[in-house]
Each structure stands twice: as structure tokens, then as C-alpha cells.
Motif scaffolding. Structure first.
Motif, mmCIF file in Angstrom:
data_model
loop_
_atom_site.group_PDB
_atom_site.id
_atom_site.type_symbol
_atom_site.label_atom_id
_atom_site.label_comp_id
_atom_site.label_asym_id
_atom_site.label_seq_id
_atom_site.Cartn_x
_atom_site.Cartn_y
_atom_site.Cartn_z
ATOM 1 N N ALA A 262 0.841 -1.196 0.000
ATOM 2 C CA ALA A 262 0.000 0.000 0.000
ATOM 3 C C ALA A 262 0.880 1.251 0.000
ATOM 4 N N LEU A 263 0.251 2.404 -0.151
ATOM 5 C CA LEU A 263 0.975 3.670 -0.216
ATOM 6 C C LEU A 263 0.744 4.469 1.051
ATOM 7 N N PRO A 264 1.772 4.679 1.889
ATOM 8 C CA PRO A 264 1.603 5.483 3.106
ATOM 9 C C PRO A 264 1.770 6.972 2.792
ATOM 10 N N LEU A 265 0.812 7.778 3.228
ATOM 11 C CA LEU A 265 0.902 9.222 3.091
ATOM 12 C C LEU A 265 0.774 9.848 4.471
ATOM 13 N N VAL A 266 1.767 10.655 4.823
ATOM 14 C CA VAL A 266 1.808 11.247 6.163
ATOM 15 C C VAL A 266 0.956 12.511 6.189
ATOM 16 N N LEU A 267 0.070 12.561 7.179
ATOM 17 C CA LEU A 267 -0.798 13.709 7.412
ATOM 18 C C LEU A 267 -0.409 14.332 8.748
ATOM 19 N N ALA A 268 0.067 15.566 8.715
ATOM 20 C CA ALA A 268 0.560 16.234 9.921
ATOM 21 C C ALA A 268 -0.023 17.643 10.010
ATOM 22 N N PRO A 269 0.086 18.274 11.177
ATOM 23 C CA PRO A 269 -0.469 19.625 11.329
ATOM 24 C C PRO A 269 0.191 20.663 10.431
ATOM 25 N N HIS A 270 1.389 20.377 9.943
ATOM 26 C CA HIS A 270 2.107 21.311 9.091
ATOM 27 C C HIS A 270 2.859 20.549 8.012
ATOM 28 N N GLY A 271 3.254 21.255 6.960
ATOM 29 C CA GLY A 271 4.020 20.630 5.902
ATOM 30 C C GLY A 271 5.489 20.537 6.238
ATOM 31 N N GLY A 272 6.286 20.163 5.260
ATOM 32 C CA GLY A 272 7.720 20.060 5.478
ATOM 33 C C GLY A 272 8.142 18.681 5.902
ATOM 34 N N LEU A 273 8.967 18.625 6.943
ATOM 35 C CA LEU A 273 9.505 17.362 7.416
ATOM 36 C C LEU A 273 9.168 17.145 8.885
ATOM 37 N N LEU A 274 9.030 15.878 9.250
ATOM 38 C CA LEU A 274 8.988 15.458 10.646
ATOM 39 C C LEU A 274 10.267 14.665 10.859
ATOM 40 N N GLY A 275 11.277 15.317 11.382
ATOM 41 C CA GLY A 275 12.595 14.713 11.401
ATOM 42 C C GLY A 275 13.091 14.628 9.967
ATOM 43 N N GLU A 276 13.253 13.397 9.483
ATOM 44 C CA GLU A 276 13.668 13.199 8.097
ATOM 45 C C GLU A 276 12.530 12.678 7.232
ATOM 46 N N ILE A 277 11.320 12.611 7.802
ATOM 47 C CA ILE A 277 10.178 12.049 7.092
ATOM 48 C C ILE A 277 9.355 13.165 6.456
ATOM 49 N N PRO A 278 9.129 13.109 5.151
ATOM 50 C CA PRO A 278 8.358 14.164 4.485
ATOM 51 C C PRO A 278 6.866 14.062 4.789
ATOM 52 N N VAL A 279 6.219 15.197 4.886
ATOM 53 C CA VAL A 279 4.775 15.276 5.114
ATOM 54 C C VAL A 279 4.093 15.482 3.766
ATOM 55 N N GLN A 280 3.117 14.631 3.459
ATOM 56 C CA GLN A 280 2.411 14.751 2.179
ATOM 57 C C GLN A 280 1.114 15.556 2.271
ATOM 58 N N HIS A 281 0.492 15.542 3.447
ATOM 59 C CA HIS A 281 -0.795 16.225 3.595
ATOM 60 C C HIS A 281 -0.863 16.961 4.924
ATOM 61 N N THR A 282 -1.616 18.045 4.934
ATOM 62 C CA THR A 282 -1.953 18.775 6.154
ATOM 63 C C THR A 282 -3.470 18.895 6.200
ATOM 64 N N PRO A 283 -4.033 19.384 7.313
ATOM 65 C CA PRO A 283 -5.487 19.583 7.355
ATOM 66 C C PRO A 283 -5.996 20.522 6.270
ATOM 67 N N PHE A 284 -5.126 21.347 5.715
ATOM 68 C CA PHE A 284 -5.529 22.254 4.650
ATOM 69 C C PHE A 284 -5.781 21.525 3.334
ATOM 70 N N THR A 285 -5.149 20.381 3.149
ATOM 71 C CA THR A 285 -5.199 19.716 1.843
ATOM 72 C C THR A 285 -5.827 18.337 1.867
ATOM 73 N N ALA A 286 -5.991 17.723 3.018
ATOM 74 C CA ALA A 286 -6.454 16.336 3.088
ATOM 75 C C ALA A 286 -7.951 16.233 2.797
ATOM 76 N N ALA A 287 -8.318 15.232 2.007
ATOM 77 C CA ALA A 287 -9.725 14.945 1.715
ATOM 78 C C ALA A 287 -9.950 13.445 1.835
ATOM 79 N N SER A 288 -11.083 13.064 2.395
ATOM 80 C CA SER A 288 -11.336 11.650 2.674
ATOM 81 C C SER A 288 -11.325 10.792 1.417
ATOM 82 N N ILE A 289 -11.716 11.370 0.279
ATOM 83 C CA ILE A 289 -11.777 10.572 -0.947
ATOM 84 C C ILE A 289 -10.398 10.137 -1.430
ATOM 85 N N GLU A 290 -9.334 10.762 -0.892
ATOM 86 C CA GLU A 290 -7.980 10.421 -1.309
ATOM 87 C C GLU A 290 -7.442 9.183 -0.605
#
Length: 232
Positions: free
Chosen positions: A126-154
Motif C-alpha cells: 500500500a501507499l503510506p501518506l503522512v498527514l501532519a499539522p504542518h508541511g515540510g519534514l517530521l525529522g527526516e520524514i516528508p509530510v504529504q498532507h496537512t489539514p488544509f489539503t487532506a480529503a477523505s476521498i484520497e
């Protein structure tokens, strides 16, 4: 069934609909009612109802009632058909390759734990997509979605590693739940499920450690939906 011809547009549709389980038929009825309710030309909806009448009387009656119209009689008598279980999705499991799993996280989540969840989802195909309160990185892990961009259909499923009081995230979880998709939440994020009105003991919902919820979500994902949760 009568021999199919070029002017036979309904036999296969009737076999398909009549082969589905009640839950799947409910989805078809709801989809027709939803889509046709957006059509502002009554002549078009009436024409579609005449087509539905040649597929199944109950299907036509349900959609007609939702549209506030009378259900027409079929132009021809409906034939008895032999249902085909092969056309059903419920009761089967399916490959999860390419399915999208949202991983809800935050700055307070242990980086090793987040990395392990991403790895488990990726290893399963499967494809993991990280959803975090902000964009950028969490340590060395990239963030793909924030509450501004996330939609349930995705997303096809959700693993919550962190709580959130963001109304957009709560709405996201609520929508994912109503869509019958698999949901997992670690104990610390259990309050998010409460805020979204999701019962922790509902079908397709897993609460526990990060390892447990990830495994549970991936297992539930193979059934495509938690059908018992969306029935009725």
C-alpha cells in the motif's frame, strides 16, 4: 435468459444488480439517487427511471421516491435471472497493492514509530501518506498532507498515531468512517475517534499499539470496506 442482441441494453445490468448482496444494492440505489438528484432536467430523470424500471422494480421505486417522482412500469416484463455470486464484493478479500493509507501524526510522535508504520504499510504494497499539522519534514520524514489539503476521498484507510482537535481532521475521520473505510488509532489518539463519533468497537476500527493498529488496518483493507458498519 433470452439471447442477447444489439438492442438488449438491460439483461446484463439486471443480472449484475440482482447478483449483489443487500448492502451492495443499497450502495447502487443511493448512488443513483445522489447523482440523479443533481440533474435539474426532469425529462432526463424520468428517462433514467424508465431505464431503471427495466432493471429492477425495487431499484426504480427507491430512486423515484428519492426524486419525488412516480415509478414507471417497465416497458417489457422483467425476466427471471440467475444471480452470479462472482459479481459480489462482500465476502471476498482483494489485493491492497496501491491502496492509500493516511498516517495521522504530529511533532510529538516518536520518529521511529512513525517510520515503522510507514515501512509496514509500504511493505504490504500500500501507499503510506503522512498527514501532519504542518508541511515540510517530521525529522527526516516528508509530510504529504496537512489539514488544509487532506480529503477523505484520497484515502482508503487511516492510521492515527496522534490526537487532533482540528475540526478539519475530525471531519476527515468522520467521513472516512461513514465511507466504511478501515480506521486504526493508538490509545493516545482514541479521543479523536470520540470527537468524530466513531465507536472504538465498530467493525473495521482497531485501537491498540501502533504495531497492532497498522496490522489491523492492513488486514481490514483487504475487504475493501467494513460493510457491516455501513449497512442500513
Amino acid at each position: 435468459m433470452a439471447r442477447l442482441g444489439f438492442d438488449d441494453h438491460f439483461s446484463q445490468a439486471r443480472v449484475f444488480y440482482r447478483s449483489l448482496t443487500e448492502v451492495e444494492q443499497e450502495h447502487v440505489r443511493d448512488a443513483y439517487a445522489f447523482e440523479l438528484a443533481k440533474c435539474y432536467e426532469q425529462a432526463i430523470t424520468e428517462r433514467q427511471l424508465r431505464a431503471l424500471a427495466r432493471i429492477d422494480a425495487d431499484l426504480c421505486a427507491f430512486v423515484a421516491d428519492a426524486l419525488g417522482l412516480a415509478a414507471p412500469e417497465p416497458a417489457e416484463p422483467l425476466e427471471d435471472v440467475e444471480p452470479s455470486p462472482a459479481l459480489r464484493m462482500i465476502g471476498e478479500t482483494w489485493p491492497i497493492d496501491g491502496r492509500v493509507v493516511a498516517i495521522l501524526t504530529g511533532d510529538e510522535v516518536d520518529a521511529a514509530e512513525l517510520s515503522a508504520v510507514r515501512h509496514a504499510v509500504d511493505t504490504a504494497g500500500a501507499l503510506p501518506l503522512v498527514l501532519a499539522p504542518h508541511g515540510g519534514l517530521l525529522g527526516e520524514i516528508p509530510v504529504q498532507h496537512t489539514p488544509f489539503t487532506a480529503a477523505s476521498i484520497e484515502f482508503d484507510a487511516l492510521v492515527a498515531l496522534a490526537p487532533s482537535e482540528d475540526a478539519r481532521v475530525v471531519r476527515l475521520v468522520d467521513e472516512i468512517s461513514r465511507q466504511g473505510k478501515a480506521i486504526g488509532a493508538v490509545e493516545d489518539a482514541g479521543g479523536l475517534l470520540d470527537s468524530a463519533g466513531v465507536a472504538t468497537d465498530a467493525p473495521g476500527v482497531v485501537v491498540g499499539t501502533a504495531t497492532e493498529v497498522t496490522a489491523g488496518v492492513l488486514d481490514a483493507l483487504a475487504a475493501h470496506r467494513a460493510w457491516e458498519r455501513v449497512a442500513g
